[in-house]
Write a protein that holds these residues in place. Structure first.
Motif, PDB file in Angstrom:
ATOM      1  N   TYR A  97      -1.540   8.255   5.509  1.00  0.00           N
ATOM      2  CA  TYR A  97      -0.175   7.938   5.923  1.00  0.00           C
ATOM      3  C   TYR A  97       0.474   6.892   5.013  1.00  0.00           C
ATOM      4  CZ  TYR A  97      -0.429  10.420  10.421  1.00  0.00           C
ATOM      5  OH  TYR A  97      -0.506  11.374  11.406  1.00  0.00           O
ATOM      6  N   ASP A  98      -0.316   6.301   4.116  1.00  0.00           N
ATOM      7  CA  ASP A  98       0.160   5.219   3.256  1.00  0.00           C
ATOM      8  C   ASP A  98       0.686   4.061   4.098  1.00  0.00           C
ATOM      9  OD1 ASP A  98       0.462   4.070   0.750  1.00  0.00           O
ATOM     10  OD2 ASP A  98       2.570   4.662   0.597  1.00  0.00           O
ATOM     11  N   HIS A  99       0.043   3.867   5.228  1.00  0.00           N
ATOM     12  CA  HIS A  99       0.347   2.764   6.128  1.00  0.00           C
ATOM     13  C   HIS A  99      -0.954   2.064   6.499  1.00  0.00           C
ATOM     14  CE1 HIS A  99       4.523   3.568   8.178  1.00  0.00           C
ATOM     15  NE2 HIS A  99       4.620   3.097   6.952  1.00  0.00           N
ATOM     16  N   GLU A 117       2.482  -4.666   2.038  1.00  0.00           N
ATOM     17  CA  GLU A 117       3.087  -5.559   3.022  1.00  0.00           C
ATOM     18  C   GLU A 117       2.046  -6.034   4.024  1.00  0.00           C
ATOM     19  OE1 GLU A 117       6.483  -7.487   4.957  1.00  0.00           O
ATOM     20  OE2 GLU A 117       5.749  -7.025   2.948  1.00  0.00           O
ATOM     21  N   ALA A 118       1.116  -5.161   4.388  1.00  0.00           N
ATOM     22  CA  ALA A 118       0.049  -5.561   5.312  1.00  0.00           C
ATOM     23  C   ALA A 118      -0.799  -6.669   4.711  1.00  0.00           C
ATOM     24  CB  ALA A 118      -0.817  -4.353   5.661  1.00  0.00           C
ATOM     25  N   THR A 119      -1.085  -6.572   3.414  1.00  0.00           N
ATOM     26  CA  THR A 119      -1.858  -7.615   2.727  1.00  0.00           C
ATOM     27  C   THR A 119      -1.098  -8.936   2.729  1.00  0.00           C
ATOM     28  OG1 THR A 119      -2.951  -5.992   1.310  1.00  0.00           O
ATOM     29  CG2 THR A 119      -2.913  -8.271   0.536  1.00  0.00           C
ATOM     30  N   ARG A 120       0.206  -8.853   2.461  1.00  0.00           N
ATOM     31  CA  ARG A 120       1.027 -10.068   2.439  1.00  0.00           C
ATOM     32  C   ARG A 120       1.081 -10.715   3.821  1.00  0.00           C
ATOM     33  NH1 ARG A 120       5.967 -12.089   3.599  1.00  0.00           N
ATOM     34  NH2 ARG A 120       6.618 -10.174   4.675  1.00  0.00           N
ATOM     35  N   THR A 170      -6.728  -5.549  10.331  1.00  0.00           N
ATOM     36  CA  THR A 170      -5.969  -4.548   9.584  1.00  0.00           C
ATOM     37  C   THR A 170      -6.864  -3.363   9.259  1.00  0.00           C
ATOM     38  OG1 THR A 170      -4.668  -6.315   8.559  1.00  0.00           O
ATOM     39  CG2 THR A 170      -4.546  -4.150   7.536  1.00  0.00           C
ATOM     40  N   HIS A 171      -6.315  -2.154   9.416  1.00  0.00           N
ATOM     41  CA  HIS A 171      -7.066  -0.966   9.011  1.00  0.00           C
ATOM     42  C   HIS A 171      -6.093   0.111   8.535  1.00  0.00           C
ATOM     43  CE1 HIS A 171      -6.174  -0.381  13.324  1.00  0.00           C
ATOM     44  NE2 HIS A 171      -6.038   0.895  13.004  1.00  0.00           N
ATOM     45  N   PRO A 172      -6.527   0.951   7.593  1.00  0.00           N
ATOM     46  CA  PRO A 172      -5.650   2.013   7.074  1.00  0.00           C
ATOM     47  C   PRO A 172      -5.447   3.106   8.101  1.00  0.00           C
ATOM     48  CG  PRO A 172      -7.845   2.188   6.121  1.00  0.00           C
ATOM     49  CD  PRO A 172      -7.820   0.919   6.917  1.00  0.00           C
ATOM     50  N   LEU A 173      -4.289   3.756   8.049  1.00  0.00           N
ATOM     51  CA  LEU A 173      -3.960   4.845   8.972  1.00  0.00           C
ATOM     52  C   LEU A 173      -4.051   6.178   8.240  1.00  0.00           C
ATOM     53  CD1 LEU A 173      -0.894   3.264  10.798  1.00  0.00           C
ATOM     54  CD2 LEU A 173      -3.278   3.330  11.547  1.00  0.00           C
TER      55      LEU A 173
END
Length: 442
Positions: free
Chosen positions: A203-205, A253-256, A288-291
């Motif tokens: 999902y690139d999220h 953005e999640a990393t930031r 945090t985890h990738p979707l």
């Protein structure tokens, strides 16, 4: 050698629901293999929930609530802690439209005496506690928590499951089962043993989950705002000023956001939510985890079946993933029960003739269709709110505003969110006695 009718790999919400449903509807024996027993989760005893809520929560809709009620675990869940929500407020950060949902927007007479709320936000640990303890009280369910499975060897009549050696290199006794069910999550070991290919899409999220404190309280409302980088949901918890957040955004953005200080992250989420809940303050760790969208190309292969996240994963923006998996469990237990009854009606004298490849393939078509429909719906919503030109944003906002005033469309959307469908498994439906009780209480 240990023999069972059913071997369930994975003792999470879906696997435990399946075990309880099968036992309620039959006398089949069930083995559950899971290496994280409830009493050892997070190093805590299951009976002692911490004062702080668990970060991982689920939105339980009316159909799933009915399943838990029919399995006699709903009261155990409520007795721990759960938060109903009566309203939903959804808006576009661009400022062009919003949607508001409540039970007043749907005609519940079409589905009998409906629920008194749109759903519940419940910690995953709370649900699993109740299901696990209910299953542990059933003499027809046996848990295997000490050793990991090593291999599954299917034949025409059964599946032979072997365990990895103990720490002292002794070999645990294998399990022989007539049917093996993979309820072991998105990275399913059973799916790999079945050699089932995946339809896969990043999902690139990435999703950030955490607990926050809201100055103005959650107001028993589920909040969701669509930002340019993805949706942010604030889900009400059992304390009136606490919410669980699910913030889906780009990996960068999640990393930031994850690297920000507590103060700066709190400022970001307050701004992202337009201050609608007042000042929002982070009060837990951030995870945090990738979707990823996953869709197994086969749900059934011989005497092995996939359910829940082992069969499909979807974007969390509508909170329907766990409900979809619970319906898998209800549908599979119903399929097994019907075939068992049919076998007995045809002259079977024991439980040895209930397996039916034809019935399992019908189950697979049923659940694959439901999962594909949900995946398509999530993709449509995600694409609708992907950053676009200003003119498209304006049209999108106008569409939301019009939809907010169009009662039939809102009623249809709420019914979908509640889980009310024409082809629900029987376990997800209220009994006539329950409906009568509810009617008399009004």
């Amino acid at each position: 050698m240990q023999k069972f009718d059913l071997l369930i790999v994975g003792g999470g919400m879906v696997g435990l629901t399946l075990a309880l449903a099968v036992r309620q509807q039959s006398e089949l024996s069930v083995a559950i293999v899971d290496n994280a027993p409830v009493g050892e989760l997070n190093g805590e005893l299951s009976e002692t929930l911490s004062e702080e809520p668990e970060v991982r929560v689920s939105a339980i809709n009316a159909a799933s609530q009915q399943m838990f009620s029919n399995l006699n675990v709903w009261q155990d869940i409520i007795d721990q802690r759960a938060q109903p929500y009566h309203d939903m407020h959804i808006w576009d950060k661009a400022g062009y439209g919003q949607l508001d949902f409540s039970l007043n927007d749907v005609n519940l007479s079409s589905v009998g005496h409906g629920p008194e709320q749109l759903g519940f936000i419940i910690e995953n640990k709370v649900i699993r506690n109740a299901l696990w303890h209910k299953a542990a009280q059933d003499s027809g369910i046996e848990f295997f928590t000490e050793n990991k499975l090593q291999q599954l060897n299917p034949s025409d009549n059964e599946v032979f499951a072997t365990f990895e050696p103990n720490s002292n290199n002794s070999q645990p006794m294998p399990i022989v089962a007539k049917l093996v069910v993979g309820a072991d999550g998105a990275n399913s070991w059973v799916r790999k043993q079945m050699n089932v290919p995946l339809t896969f899409r990043d999902y690139d999220h990435h999703s950030i989950v955490a607990t926050v404190k809201c100055q103005q309280g959650h107001q028993s409302t589920a909040w969701q705002v669509f930002l340019e980088t993805g949706p942010l949901a604030l889900l009400p918890l059992y304390q009136e000023d606490l919410c669980s957040i699910v913030w889906s955004t780009s990996p960068e953005e999640a990393t930031r956001l994850s690297a920000l200080s507590v103060e700066d992250f709190s400022k970001e989420i307050t701004a992202a939510s337009d201050g609608k809940l007042g000042k929002v303050t982070l009060v837990s760790e951030r995870f945090t985890h990738p979707l990823t969208m996953r869709f197994a190309q086969e749900f059934v292969k011989g005497r092995m079946v996939l359910v829940g996240d082992a069969a499909h994963t979807i974007h969390p923006l509508a909170g329907q993933g766990v409900n979809l998996g619970l319906l898998d469990a209800a549908a599979l237990s119903q399929t097994i029960s019907k075939q068992l009854n049919q076998a007995k009606n045809d002259g079977g004298v024991d439980n040895n003739h209930w397996y039916s490849d034809k019935s399992l393939q019908q189950f697979a078509r049923w659940r694959k269709s439901e999962a594909a429909e949900m995946i398509a719906a999530m993709e449509a919503i995600k694409q609708t709110f992907t950053p676009q030109q200003s003119a498209i944003k304006l049209l999108r906002g106008l569409g939301m505003s019009l939809l907010n005033k169009f009662a039939p469309a809102k009623a249809l959307m709420i019914n979908q969110a509640l889980g009310f469908k024409s082809n629900l498994p029987e376990l997800a439906k209220a009994t006539s006695h329950q409906a009568a009780q509810k009617s008399n209480s009004k």
